[in-house]
Design an enzyme around this catalytic site. Structure first.
Site, PDB file in Angstrom:
ATOM      1  N   CYS A   1       0.870  -1.184   0.000  1.00 11.63           N
ATOM      2  CA  CYS A   1       0.000   0.000   0.000  1.00 11.63           C
ATOM      3  C   CYS A   1       0.901   1.226   0.000  1.00 11.63           C
ATOM      4  O   CYS A   1       1.619   1.454   0.985  1.00 11.63           O
ATOM      5  CB  CYS A   1      -0.912  -0.002   1.225  1.00 11.63           C
ATOM      6  SG  CYS A   1      -1.962   1.475   1.332  1.00 11.63           S
TER       7      CYS A   1
ATOM      8  N   ASN B   1       0.209   4.709  -0.392  1.00 12.35           N
ATOM      9  CA  ASN B   1      -0.188   5.841   0.462  1.00 12.35           C
ATOM     10  C   ASN B   1       0.010   5.464   1.931  1.00 12.35           C
ATOM     11  O   ASN B   1       0.425   6.289   2.755  1.00 12.35           O
ATOM     12  CB  ASN B   1      -1.654   6.208   0.223  1.00 12.35           C
ATOM     13  CG  ASN B   1      -1.859   6.895  -1.114  1.00 12.35           C
ATOM     14  OD1 ASN B   1      -1.050   7.705  -1.544  1.00 12.35           O
ATOM     15  ND2 ASN B   1      -2.939   6.546  -1.794  1.00 12.35           N
TER      16      ASN B   1
ATOM     17  N   HIS C   1      -2.098  -4.774 -10.615  1.00 12.85           N
ATOM     18  CA  HIS C   1      -2.791  -3.610 -11.189  1.00 12.85           C
ATOM     19  C   HIS C   1      -3.049  -3.822 -12.680  1.00 12.85           C
ATOM     20  O   HIS C   1      -2.191  -4.345 -13.383  1.00 12.85           O
ATOM     21  CB  HIS C   1      -1.931  -2.346 -11.025  1.00 12.85           C
ATOM     22  CG  HIS C   1      -1.805  -1.874  -9.618  1.00 12.85           C
ATOM     23  ND1 HIS C   1      -2.589  -0.891  -9.061  1.00 12.85           N
ATOM     24  CD2 HIS C   1      -0.972  -2.275  -8.612  1.00 12.85           C
ATOM     25  CE1 HIS C   1      -2.251  -0.696  -7.800  1.00 12.85           C
ATOM     26  NE2 HIS C   1      -1.280  -1.523  -7.492  1.00 12.85           N
TER      27      HIS C   1
ATOM     28  N   GLU D   1     -10.013   0.300  -6.431  1.00 11.77           N
ATOM     29  CA  GLU D   1      -9.100  -0.569  -5.690  1.00 11.77           C
ATOM     30  C   GLU D   1      -9.697  -1.941  -5.375  1.00 11.77           C
ATOM     31  O   GLU D   1     -10.864  -2.053  -4.982  1.00 11.77           O
ATOM     32  CB  GLU D   1      -8.701   0.084  -4.359  1.00 11.77           C
ATOM     33  CG  GLU D   1      -7.666   1.167  -4.485  1.00 11.77           C
ATOM     34  CD  GLU D   1      -6.970   1.451  -3.163  1.00 11.77           C
ATOM     35  OE1 GLU D   1      -6.844   0.535  -2.342  1.00 11.77           O
ATOM     36  OE2 GLU D   1      -6.558   2.618  -2.953  1.00 11.77           O
TER      37      GLU D   1
ATOM     38  N   CYS E   1      -4.496   6.256  -4.789  1.00 14.50           N
ATOM     39  CA  CYS E   1      -3.896   4.917  -4.668  1.00 14.50           C
ATOM     40  C   CYS E   1      -2.424   5.046  -5.040  1.00 14.50           C
ATOM     41  O   CYS E   1      -2.100   5.328  -6.205  1.00 14.50           O
ATOM     42  CB  CYS E   1      -4.611   3.934  -5.595  1.00 14.50           C
ATOM     43  SG  CYS E   1      -3.945   2.250  -5.523  1.00 14.50           S
TER      44      CYS E   1
ATOM     45  N   GLY F   1      -1.200   2.347  -7.272  1.00 19.70           N
ATOM     46  CA  GLY F   1      -1.877   2.572  -8.559  1.00 19.70           C
ATOM     47  C   GLY F   1      -1.192   3.648  -9.370  1.00 19.70           C
ATOM     48  O   GLY F   1      -1.051   3.541 -10.594  1.00 19.70           O
TER      49      GLY F   1
END
Ligand SMILES: N[C@H](CCC[C@H](N)C(=O)O)C(=O)O
Length: 276
Positions: free
Chosen positions: A75, A77, A161, A210, A219, A222
């Site tokens: 993750c 962020n 992704h 997501e 994201c 992302g």
């Protein structure tokens, strides 16, 4: 048990951060669902857990749970919030922090202007490593979706992704197509789906549906995946400003064999405690 937490966000992608170094508690799946519930609990996109490392060469272990309870590999962020959290809580005094996740080690550092710069590691492009079903690695793939053929890039930043190029993110079918592609059979572990509008070779707009959450305001992985996919398709330069609904990230990638660097903010909103 009364469990203390910190509510944080990275460009509106919000988190409940739990320190299991100074607190001892075994989080159960039902705890994650309650914590993440925006009506019956605290509410967040992801729950981030801070633990002692298993690898003696790193500083912390970083576990990530989507609000649907699924534990995931990475993750972006959250990584920036993780760095701010461990420094603010004085769990470390280091300016370069090594963190192990289920997909590998990432390095976090705080910049002079209080942004957080993260070495997100090298992207994976081989279908088997994403995972994505395809005969061979390609800059983009044709996918059959309800009888229409879509072209998308496929990249792993530790988590899978799919990235589509669209003319206008504002009108992109994020809520219609996002869930269909998230669960597409060619993504055996599902996928996060990015909708990327190319402004120029150094600027894109991006919306992300997501995996395990739905559309979020931002994201981090992302944004990294979109820049990698865009570069692989010859559409983007090495340094790109990615503007998401929640704000902008700087993503830098020098090409295959190199890590993706992500720079952006991390925000603490409030401290709290929840009875579990
Ligand atoms: N939903 C993602 C995990 C969170 C990624 C996102 N919040 C980020 O900032 O990278 C997945 O299932 O792989």
């Amino acid at each position: 048990m009364l469990l203390h937490f910190t509510k944080m966000h990275g460009l509106g992608n919000d988190f409940v951060v739990i320190d299991l170094i100074t607190q001892r508690y075994r989080l159960r799946p039902k705890d994650i669902l309650l914590i993440a519930d925006r009506h019956f609990g605290i509410g967040c996109d992801q729950v981030l857990v801070v633990e002692h490392p298993r690898n003696p060469d790193v500083d912390f272990r970083y576990r990530i749970y989507n609000c649907d309870g699924s534990e995931v590999e990475q993750c972006g962020n959250g990584a920036r919030c993780f760095a701010k959290f461990v420094l603010d809580k004085k769990l470390t005094g280091k300016r370069k922090i090594k963190v192990e996740t289920s997909s590998g080690i990432i390095e976090l550092g705080v910049t002079a202007d209080k942004q957080v710069r993260v070495n997100m590691g090298k992207p994976q492009l081989k279908p088997a490593d994403i995972p994505f079903q395809a005969e061979a690695t390609a800059p983009s793939y044709n996918l059959d979706v309800d009888g229409q053929s879509l072209s998308l890039g496929a990249v792993s930043m530790g988590n899978p992704h799919g990235v589509l190029v669209v003319n206008d993110v504002a009108t992109a079918p994020v809520l219609e197509l996002g869930p269909v592609l998230e669960a597409h059979p060619r993504f055996p572990q599902k996928a996060n789906i990015g909708f990327m509008q190319i402004i120029d070779r150094r600027n894109i707009k991006l919306r992300v549906f997501e995996r395990g959450v739905g559309e979020t305001l931002a994201c981090g992985t992302g944004a990294c995946a979109a820049v990698v996919a865009g570069q692989e398709q010859g559409l983007l330069d090495q340094s790109v400003t990615v503007t998401l609904p929640g704000g902008a990230l700087l993503i830098e990638w020098r090409g295959q064999g190199h890590p993706v660097m992500m720079t952006g903010p991390a925000t603490t909103v409030f401290e709290g405690a929840i009875q579990l």
